[in-house]
Enzyme design. Structure first.
Site, PDB file in Angstrom:
ATOM      1  N   ARG A   1       2.561  -0.632  -4.923  1.00  0.00           N
ATOM      2  CA  ARG A   1       2.463  -2.069  -4.711  1.00  0.00           C
ATOM      3  C   ARG A   1       1.532  -2.394  -3.556  1.00  0.00           C
ATOM      4  NH1 ARG A   1       7.923  -1.823  -3.401  1.00  0.00           N
ATOM      5  NH2 ARG A   1       7.770  -0.350  -5.090  1.00  0.00           N
TER       6      ARG A   1
ATOM      7  N   GLY B   1       0.827  -1.201   0.000  1.00  0.00           N
ATOM      8  CA  GLY B   1       0.000   0.000   0.000  1.00  0.00           C
ATOM      9  C   GLY B   1       0.860   1.249   0.000  1.00  0.00           C
ATOM     10  N   HIS B   2       1.938   1.219  -0.796  1.00  0.00           N
ATOM     11  CA  HIS B   2       2.820   2.366  -0.905  1.00  0.00           C
ATOM     12  C   HIS B   2       3.656   2.279  -2.179  1.00  0.00           C
ATOM     13  CE1 HIS B   2       5.405  -0.622   1.162  1.00  0.00           C
ATOM     14  NE2 HIS B   2       6.332  -0.114   0.381  1.00  0.00           N
ATOM     15  N   SER B   3       4.376   3.345  -2.430  1.00  0.00           N
ATOM     16  CA  SER B   3       5.339   3.427  -3.523  1.00  0.00           C
ATOM     17  C   SER B   3       6.618   4.020  -2.960  1.00  0.00           C
ATOM     18  CB  SER B   3       4.785   4.319  -4.639  1.00  0.00           C
ATOM     19  OG  SER B   3       5.725   4.494  -5.671  1.00  0.00           O
TER      20      SER B   3
ATOM     21  N   ILE C   1       5.730   6.945  -0.471  1.00  0.00           N
ATOM     22  CA  ILE C   1       4.462   7.615  -0.762  1.00  0.00           C
ATOM     23  C   ILE C   1       3.396   6.663  -0.246  1.00  0.00           C
ATOM     24  CG2 ILE C   1       2.912   8.500  -2.538  1.00  0.00           C
ATOM     25  CD1 ILE C   1       5.380   9.023  -4.280  1.00  0.00           C
TER      26      ILE C   1
END
Length: 134
Positions: free
Chosen positions: A98, A51-53, A123
């Site tokens: 992802r 749940g981030h980049s 992010i």
């Protein structure tokens, strides 16, 4: 700009033996020099991770045991991978959102990261990720 075309499935070298197989990671196996290794385990099947980049960090994910699904988004399209073999790594370059889900019982996700943990490199909100693609 990172796109889904830069994502790669990597074959991890394995030495096969009747006593058991040995997989290994060394300098020339990954497309970057890793600075951090961590792993996810005991993830409930109903939970999700990721749940981030990352802005600068690249990663390679390997299912050491069991299986899980990795959903990747470059801001324009999505692609999904099921990792379930300890000799296959999924290379995720920078700038890819992802999410990891559908963890099987006993699954272990090993991650090689190109940098140490730096909170500012994350992010964590999808809306911010999409804004960064404009």
């Amino acid at each position: 700009m990172s796109t889904l075309e830069k994502i790669q499935l990597l074959e991890i070298p394995v030495v096969e033996d009747v006593r058991g197989n040995l997989g290994f990671i060394q300098k020339d196996v990954l497309p970057f020099e890793f600075k951090r290794v961590y792993y996810l385990f005991d993830v409930p099947s109903s939970a999700f991770r990721g749940g981030h980049s990352h802005i600068k960090q690249a990663e390679v994910l390997i299912a050491l045991s069991g299986s899980f699904e990795v959903i990747l988004n470059d801001g324009y399209s999505k692609k999904s991978f099921v990792l379930n073999k300890p000799n296959i790594g999924l290379y995720i370059p920078t700038g890819i959102w992802r999410e990891l889900e559908n963890f099987s019982s006993g699954s272990i996700c090993l991650v090689f990261a190109s940098d140490v943990f730096i909170e500012e490199d994350y992010i964590r909100f999808f809306s911010e990720f999409m804004d960064s693609k404009k």
